[in-house]
Design a protein around this motif. Sequence first.
Motif, PDB file in Angstrom:
ATOM      1  N   PHE A  48     -51.431  40.374  67.102  1.00 22.02           N
ATOM      2  CA  PHE A  48     -52.790  40.917  67.201  1.00 22.02           C
ATOM      3  C   PHE A  48     -52.784  42.276  67.889  1.00 22.02           C
ATOM      4  N   TYR A  49     -52.025  42.377  68.987  1.00 22.28           N
ATOM      5  CA  TYR A  49     -51.956  43.655  69.694  1.00 22.28           C
ATOM      6  C   TYR A  49     -51.359  44.747  68.815  1.00 22.28           C
ATOM      7  N   SER A  50     -50.346  44.411  68.025  1.00 19.31           N
ATOM      8  CA  SER A  50     -49.746  45.404  67.127  1.00 19.31           C
ATOM      9  C   SER A  50     -50.692  45.777  65.998  1.00 19.31           C
ATOM     10  N   TYR A  71     -43.717  54.569  66.122  1.00 17.44           N
ATOM     11  CA  TYR A  71     -44.492  55.794  65.917  1.00 17.44           C
ATOM     12  C   TYR A  71     -43.741  56.825  65.087  1.00 17.44           C
ATOM     13  N   ALA A  72     -42.423  56.839  65.164  1.00 16.46           N
ATOM     14  CA  ALA A  72     -41.657  57.768  64.321  1.00 16.46           C
ATOM     15  C   ALA A  72     -41.784  57.383  62.853  1.00 16.46           C
ATOM     16  N   ALA A  73     -41.706  56.101  62.556  1.00 22.91           N
ATOM     17  CA  ALA A  73     -41.811  55.651  61.162  1.00 22.91           C
ATOM     18  C   ALA A  73     -43.208  55.908  60.602  1.00 22.91           C
ATOM     19  N   LEU A 132     -45.924  53.831  52.154  1.00 25.25           N
ATOM     20  CA  LEU A 132     -45.012  53.675  53.285  1.00 25.25           C
ATOM     21  C   LEU A 132     -45.749  53.552  54.611  1.00 25.25           C
ATOM     22  N   VAL A 133     -46.871  54.235  54.764  1.00 25.88           N
ATOM     23  CA  VAL A 133     -47.677  54.077  55.977  1.00 25.88           C
ATOM     24  C   VAL A 133     -48.111  52.618  56.111  1.00 25.88           C
ATOM     25  N   GLY A 134     -48.584  52.025  55.033  1.00 24.05           N
ATOM     26  CA  GLY A 134     -48.999  50.619  55.057  1.00 24.05           C
ATOM     27  C   GLY A 134     -47.844  49.671  55.309  1.00 24.05           C
ATOM     28  N   ILE A 138     -47.488  47.189  58.580  1.00 24.72           N
ATOM     29  CA  ILE A 138     -47.307  45.734  58.464  1.00 24.72           C
ATOM     30  C   ILE A 138     -45.982  45.302  59.084  1.00 24.72           C
ATOM     31  N   LEU A 139     -44.946  46.104  58.885  1.00 22.94           N
ATOM     32  CA  LEU A 139     -43.642  45.790  59.472  1.00 22.94           C
ATOM     33  C   LEU A 139     -43.709  45.800  60.995  1.00 22.94           C
ATOM     34  N   ASN A 140     -44.507  46.671  61.559  1.00 20.84           N
ATOM     35  CA  ASN A 140     -44.726  46.707  62.994  1.00 20.84           C
ATOM     36  C   ASN A 140     -45.339  45.391  63.479  1.00 20.84           C
TER      37      ASN A 140
END
Length: 184
Positions: A48-50, A71-73, A132-134, A138-140
């Motif tokens: 949730f925090y992510s 943040y780099a990705a 890629l942003v999405g 989601i990967l985060n």
Amino acid sequence: MLLTCFLLGCAARAQVQQEVKPLTVKPSDTTKLKAVTINPLAPSKAAFYSAVLPGLGQAYNKKYWKIPLVYAAIGTSVYAYIFNNNKYHAYRDAYKNRLLGLTDDQFSYLDDSRLIQAQRFYQRNRDLSALLVGVFYILNIVEANVDAHLMQFNVNDNLSLKPDLIQNDLTRRQNLGIGVSLKF
């Protein structure tokens, strides 16, 4: 083929018919295990925090070194999106001006087919960057969730995994197996 299936079935039944030894746990005075409380809601909190702010789930898990990677990705993907979007609009506007009969743009050295080709190139790259942003967002979230789950596993030195040779009762041959032991 039928013979192979029959032999594999016999071997599987022979494995099942082996005597199963019960696991005996002998407490040792040299090693003492500490009771650890497990918060089952920690993975969902981290996710949730992510989701609210990328990197916040990693901070919740106390894995601060992962925040710059997140943040780099995401930042690189956003930069690529903005760059490709600006280039796409520049080529599109130049092509629209060509259709109106104006030829004094910055791309006067390109013909109409090259302008269309450049528009498609930058549009495709812009769309890929948005995807890629999405994906990185989601990967985060998934990484924070999985990391919070993995922090609850016991990974002390008393756990071991070692290969073991087991004799097959049917063929009297040695089979390679894996034994897992837990020392208390």
